[in-house]
Design a protein around this motif. Structure first.
Motif, short mmCIF file in Angstrom:
data_model
loop_
_atom_site.label_atom_id
_atom_site.label_comp_id
_atom_site.label_asym_id
_atom_site.label_seq_id
_atom_site.Cartn_x
_atom_site.Cartn_y
_atom_site.Cartn_z
N ARG A 26 3.89 6.96 7.86
CA ARG A 26 4.41 7.10 6.49
C ARG A 26 5.84 7.61 6.45
O ARG A 26 6.31 8.13 5.42
N ARG A 27 6.55 7.43 7.54
CA ARG A 27 7.95 7.84 7.59
C ARG A 27 8.74 7.09 6.51
O ARG A 27 8.60 5.88 6.34
N GLY A 28 9.57 7.79 5.77
CA GLY A 28 10.34 7.17 4.71
C GLY A 28 9.60 7.04 3.40
O GLY A 28 10.08 6.39 2.47
N ARG A 29 8.42 7.65 3.31
CA ARG A 29 7.63 7.60 2.07
C ARG A 29 7.65 8.97 1.40
O ARG A 29 7.81 10.00 2.07
N GLY A 30 7.45 8.99 0.10
CA GLY A 30 7.46 10.25 -0.63
C GLY A 30 6.14 10.96 -0.59
O GLY A 30 6.07 12.16 -0.30
N ALA A 31 5.04 10.26 -0.88
CA ALA A 31 3.72 10.89 -0.91
C ALA A 31 3.27 11.24 0.50
O ALA A 31 3.53 10.52 1.46
N THR A 32 2.59 12.35 0.61
CA THR A 32 2.04 12.78 1.89
C THR A 32 0.59 12.37 2.05
O THR A 32 -0.03 12.65 3.07
N ALA A 33 0.02 11.73 1.01
CA ALA A 33 -1.40 11.37 1.04
C ALA A 33 -1.63 10.10 0.23
O ALA A 33 -0.76 9.63 -0.49
N ASN A 34 -2.84 9.56 0.38
CA ASN A 34 -3.20 8.33 -0.33
C ASN A 34 -4.62 8.46 -0.88
O ASN A 34 -5.54 7.74 -0.48
N PRO A 35 -4.83 9.40 -1.81
CA PRO A 35 -6.18 9.63 -2.33
C PRO A 35 -6.70 8.43 -3.11
O PRO A 35 -5.93 7.66 -3.67
N ALA A 36 -8.00 8.27 -3.15
CA ALA A 36 -8.61 7.19 -3.91
C ALA A 36 -8.28 7.35 -5.39
O ALA A 36 -8.18 8.47 -5.90
N GLY A 37 -8.10 6.22 -6.08
CA GLY A 37 -7.88 6.27 -7.52
C GLY A 37 -9.09 6.82 -8.23
O GLY A 37 -10.22 6.71 -7.76
N ARG A 38 -8.86 7.41 -9.40
CA ARG A 38 -9.95 8.10 -10.09
C ARG A 38 -11.01 7.17 -10.64
O ARG A 38 -12.09 7.61 -11.03
N PHE A 39 -10.76 5.86 -10.67
CA PHE A 39 -11.75 4.92 -11.18
C PHE A 39 -12.54 4.23 -10.06
O PHE A 39 -13.40 3.40 -10.33
N GLU A 40 -12.23 4.56 -8.81
CA GLU A 40 -12.91 3.91 -7.70
C GLU A 40 -14.29 4.54 -7.48
O GLU A 40 -14.46 5.75 -7.59
N ALA A 41 -15.27 3.70 -7.17
CA ALA A 41 -16.64 4.18 -6.99
C ALA A 41 -16.84 4.84 -5.64
O ALA A 41 -17.74 5.67 -5.47
#
Length: 371
Positions: A26-41
């Motif tokens: 994730r070099r060059g990216r802002g977010a440090t994580a990729n959590p699941a969206g709140r609507f995903e089951a």
């Protein structure tokens, strides 16, 4: 739980990190994580086997997917926003600004507001055609269109897809007023259109500049042009007669708030004539993402930042109420507002909304009615 005003906050790293690729990927990216969206089951969890340990992980690549839309002008009735219509040629934004309040919208696509937001971009190639059709409707009445309210219309994908330029070509032909918000000097590519529209009082360009520190900017908005390039863009636009606003947004307590006067001074020297500012907002998943970002980059400043923010948000991390969500309330928020007003007045900035000309509007295709 967060105790109002003291900044103590549970560390989100463990929860968010379960779906996070290693730092090299994730070099060059802002977010440090990729959590699941709140609507995903289902929740996602990254699995690291021996190959992750021994091999350099592949960089996270940006994917751009086209979307077919039915309409392109979005309407709003928010009383604290100075426009009632907007256009966003893209969903998601590769600039990767960790603080972006639009990140939660990616959950509606079944994607993460974290790394997905900045690496899985949705483009709207039909935007110019849809815009021309909507402007041609007999019931349409011209008011300023805000271009780039949720994601940057001049993010890297625009170099290839040129959707924003197509939108501007339609607006120029229709003599329709537009306000543009961007962080990118790519806006200079369209200086021919913007200068022509400015001569008719049809355009205002706002360049966002939350910090002048290049190292901090590289962490806050890693794929946006560096601060000096944004100042240079202000200068070029101003020299071409295009009105420029400097947008100090967001102001991050304990991290960028000390720069307000310096940013305004440099922007004024570069030709900006108006000011916009907003306090950091943390809607939806942005609160956890921002906390995790602080934990990785500036752990020693995290408690102070969240403490000042909750003080300005009535004891909460986010206050969605109209009239409060952008500026906050209480002593800290009042001090920020006073500093902006005093520095802006001293430097000769204009305040308030700039009125663009909507009387020159001509409906696309209207000349055909004369035949």
């Amino acid at each position: 739980m967060v105790r109002p005003g003291d900044g103590s906050r549970p560390d989100a790293s463990a929860r968010l990190g379960t779906s996070t690729p290693p730092a090299g990927a994730r070099r060059g990216r802002g977010a440090t994580a990729n959590p699941a969206g709140r609507f995903e089951a289902a929740e996602r969890e990254a699995f690291h086997d021996s190959t992750w340990e021994s091999d350099e992980p592949l960089a996270l690549r940006t994917q751009v997917t086209p979307e077919r839309s039915a309409r392109i002008i979005a309407r709003n009735t928010s009383p604290d926003i100075p426009f009632d219509r907007s256009i966003n040629p893209y969903r998601g934004c590769e600039h990767g600004c960790i603080y972006c309040y639009a990140r939660p919208t990616h959950a509606w696509l079944g994607l993460s507001p974290g790394l997905d937001f900045e690496s899985r971009i949705v483009a709207k190639p039909d935007a110019p055609r849809l815009l021309a059709r909507e402007l041609a409707a007999p019931s349409y009445r011209a008011e300023t269109i805000a271009l780039g309210t949720a994601t940057d219309p001049y993010q890297p994908a625009e170099r290839e897809h040129r959707i924003t330029r197509g939108v501007l070509e339609v607006l120029r032909e229709a003599r329709h007023p537009v306000g543009i918000t961007t962080k990118s000097d790519l806006v200079l590519r369209d200086l021919d259109i913007l200068a022509e529209m400015a001569a008719r009082n049809l355009v205002l360009v706002a360049l966002s500049l939350p910090t002048l520190d290049p190292d901090l900017a590289r962490r806050l908005d890693p794929r946006a042009p560096r601060p000096e390039k944004r100042l240079a863009a202000m200068r070029r636009l101003s020299e071409a007669g295009v009105p420029v606003m400097v947008n100090i947004s967001p102001i991050i307590p304990g991290l960028t708030d000390h720069e307000i006067e310096t940013i305004l001074s440099r922007a004024r020297e570069s030709g900006a004539g108006r000011i916009g500012h907003a306090l950091l907002r943390l809607p939806g998943e942005v609160a956890d993402l921002m906390a995790d970002w602080f934990s990785e980059h500036y752990p020693e400043r995290k408690d102070r930042a969240f403490g000042l923010l909750t003080q300005a948000r009535g004891g909460r991390e986010n206050d969605p109420r109209f009239g409060h969500r952008f500026r906050g309330e209480g002593p800290y928020a009042a001090m920020i507002g006073q500093r902006v007003r005093l520095a802006g007045t001293r430097l000769g900035f204009a305040f308030g909304r700039m009125e663009l000309d909507r009387t020159a509007f001509r409906r696309p295709g209207a000349q055909l009615t004369l035949l």
